[in-house]
Design a protein around this motif. Structure first.
Motif, short mmCIF file in Angstrom:
data_model
loop_
_atom_site.label_atom_id
_atom_site.label_comp_id
_atom_site.label_asym_id
_atom_site.label_seq_id
_atom_site.Cartn_x
_atom_site.Cartn_y
_atom_site.Cartn_z
N LEU A 1 0.83 -1.21 0.00
CA LEU A 1 0.00 0.00 0.00
C LEU A 1 0.86 1.25 0.00
O LEU A 1 1.84 1.35 0.73
CB LEU A 1 -0.91 0.02 1.24
CG LEU A 1 -1.77 1.27 1.43
CD1 LEU A 1 -2.84 1.35 0.34
CD2 LEU A 1 -2.41 1.29 2.81
N HIS A 2 0.45 2.23 -0.82
CA HIS A 2 1.06 3.56 -0.81
C HIS A 2 0.11 4.53 -0.12
O HIS A 2 -1.02 4.74 -0.58
CB HIS A 2 1.32 4.03 -2.24
CG HIS A 2 2.31 3.20 -2.98
ND1 HIS A 2 3.67 3.45 -2.93
CD2 HIS A 2 2.15 2.12 -3.77
CE1 HIS A 2 4.30 2.55 -3.68
NE2 HIS A 2 3.41 1.73 -4.19
N LEU A 3 0.57 5.12 0.97
CA LEU A 3 -0.22 6.12 1.68
C LEU A 3 0.27 7.54 1.43
O LEU A 3 -0.42 8.50 1.79
CB LEU A 3 -0.20 5.86 3.19
CG LEU A 3 -1.06 4.71 3.70
CD1 LEU A 3 -0.91 4.55 5.21
CD2 LEU A 3 -2.53 4.91 3.34
N MET B 1 -1.98 11.76 2.39
CA MET B 1 -2.17 10.65 3.32
C MET B 1 -3.45 10.85 4.14
O MET B 1 -4.21 9.90 4.34
CB MET B 1 -0.97 10.52 4.25
CG MET B 1 -1.12 9.40 5.29
SD MET B 1 0.36 9.19 6.28
CE MET B 1 0.38 10.71 7.22
N LEU C 1 -5.99 7.66 3.62
CA LEU C 1 -5.89 6.66 4.69
C LEU C 1 -7.24 6.12 5.14
O LEU C 1 -7.39 4.90 5.32
CB LEU C 1 -5.11 7.26 5.87
CG LEU C 1 -5.06 6.42 7.15
CD1 LEU C 1 -4.42 5.06 6.90
CD2 LEU C 1 -4.29 7.18 8.25
N THR D 1 -8.56 3.05 3.19
CA THR D 1 -7.95 1.76 3.51
C THR D 1 -8.42 1.27 4.87
O THR D 1 -8.82 0.12 5.03
CB THR D 1 -6.42 1.86 3.48
OG1 THR D 1 -5.97 1.98 2.12
CG2 THR D 1 -5.77 0.62 4.09
N ILE E 1 3.24 -0.85 4.43
CA ILE E 1 3.32 0.53 3.96
C ILE E 1 4.60 0.74 3.14
O ILE E 1 5.70 0.49 3.63
CB ILE E 1 3.31 1.52 5.15
CG1 ILE E 1 2.11 1.24 6.07
CG2 ILE E 1 3.31 2.95 4.63
CD1 ILE E 1 0.77 1.38 5.42
N ILE F 1 1.26 8.50 10.38
CA ILE F 1 0.10 7.73 9.91
C ILE F 1 -0.95 7.63 11.02
O ILE F 1 -2.14 7.87 10.80
CB ILE F 1 0.53 6.33 9.44
CG1 ILE F 1 1.41 6.43 8.20
CG2 ILE F 1 -0.68 5.45 9.17
CD1 ILE F 1 2.08 5.12 7.81
N PRO G 1 -0.46 0.11 10.71
CA PRO G 1 0.50 0.18 9.61
C PRO G 1 1.69 -0.73 9.90
O PRO G 1 2.28 -0.68 10.98
CB PRO G 1 0.91 1.65 9.61
CG PRO G 1 0.70 2.12 11.01
CD PRO G 1 -0.41 1.29 11.58
N ALA H 1 -7.99 1.64 -3.31
CA ALA H 1 -8.37 1.38 -1.92
C ALA H 1 -9.88 1.44 -1.67
O ALA H 1 -10.41 0.59 -0.96
CB ALA H 1 -7.63 2.34 -0.99
#
Length: 343
Positions: free
Chosen positions: A14-16, A22, A26, A29, A38, A59, A71, A268
């Motif tokens: 996953l790319h946050l 973000m 976020l 997800t 992450i 995060i 995460p 997501a």
């Protein structure tokens, strides 16, 4: 079947991003997934244990009140990575994997590895302590066709690397070819492979036929239809070495639509509805929980989530885009109506 309850799924790729992006993506997800691996390819990248801890703190600070999400942090492997720092970050429980980007392979990969001999000590230490290596499996040679880069990487880099490092756990991330499926099937249980949502749905025609579709452009790029079908068979066939890693990668529309647009599909918000469609279409609804909720934890040595997620046969709400302070992010459109939704 009108409903399906499974152990709450995880996202193993996953790319946050960071900052405003973000904060916007976020919740999409955390609404469905209990945990996620992450990606560390920020600018600058997350290279040390201290940087991973700081990123994790950001995060958690961005997680909306009342949401539950863990995460699972990774480190970005460079030719200067300190094996002792990697080992300490893993021993603390913070870092669950190290990410290998060949230099120049994808978004924010400029700090990645060009000379694989220079990461030998880090890989040896990872094998000793049982820390997995997550691999973006593409060569970057200019003379290699972009549609062949994954297959060439397996032969030139991945297989020699694994033979030189016995015991190293490796995840082939976002595989896109029948070559990768066949290679994974032939290995022992030290190797796993993630498959994205979008690569189960699109082939290269979706990107190029009838005009270029920037929101279907990702890296590794989608391949021909025979490869997509091989991925579908791997994902829906109940094989435990394959598990979900969405590679959900948000970019603003402005950055996607540039003359040299960014690579990535933002999946997501609707991944679980798309997966339900795919698995039902392949008469494999009984295999969805394994792919989304069980195989990944087994590979990483983590418990299956105790809470559950229920999918119901009701039309899924359409997600056109997500607003961020930096601009809108278009949600991946599978190209068909979604008849399943998360309850």
């Amino acid at each position: 079947m009108t409903s399906l309850t499974i152990a709450r799924p995880d996202d193993w790729h996953l790319h946050l991003r960071d900052g405003a992006m973000m904060r916007a993506v976020l919740p999409h997800t955390a609404q469905h997934f209990a945990r996620a691996i992450i990606m560390p390819n920020l600018v600058p990248p997350v290279v040390t244990g201290a940087q991973a801890m700081a990123y994790r703190d950001r995060i958690m600070a961005a997680l909306p009140e009342g949401m539950s999400f863990e995460p699972l942090m990774t480190l970005y492997l460079t030719e200067d990575t300190d094996p002792d720092d990697v080992a300490a970050a893993h021993a603390s429980g913070l870092v669950k994997a190290v990410k290998l980007y060949p230099a120049g392979a994808t978004t924010n990969s400029a700090s990645g590895v060009a000379d694989f001999g220079k990461i030998r000590a880090t890989l040896d230490r990872m094998a000793q302590i049982g820390l997995p290596l997550c691999v973006h499996g593409e060569v970057t040679d200019a003379n290699i066709d972009i549609f062949d880069r994954e297959a060439v990487f397996i032969d030139r880099v991945l297989d020699p690397l694994r033979r030189a490092t016995p015991g190293l756990k490796v995840v082939m991330e976002h595989i896109t070819t029948s070559n990768a499926v066949d290679y994974a099937r032939a290995q022992d249980d030290s190797l796993g492979a993630t498959i994205t949502t979008h690569h189960l749905v699109i082939n290269r025609n979706h990107i190029l036929a009838g005009g270029i579709k920037p929101h279907y452009y990702c890296l590794p790029v989608a391949k021909r239809e025979s490869h997509r079908l091989a991925l579908r068979a791997a994902a829906t066939g109940g094989e435990t070495r394959f598990f979900l890693g969405t590679d959900s990668a948000p970019h603003t529309d402005a950055n996607k639509l540039l003359p040299c647009g960014c690579a990535g599909c933002f999946t997501a918000p609707n991944t679980m509805a798309i997966l339900a469609h795919v698995f039902e279409e392949d008469s494999a609804m009984d295999k969805l929980e394994g792919f989304a909720s069980r195989n990944g934890p087994a590979f990483y040595g983590l418990p299956v989530n105790a809470d559950t997620l229920t999918l119901t046969r009701t039309p899924s709400p359409k997600h056109g885009h997500v607003d961020t302070e930096d601009g809108p992010v278009t949600v991946f459109d599978p190209g068909f109506e979604l008849n399943w939704s998360v309850q």
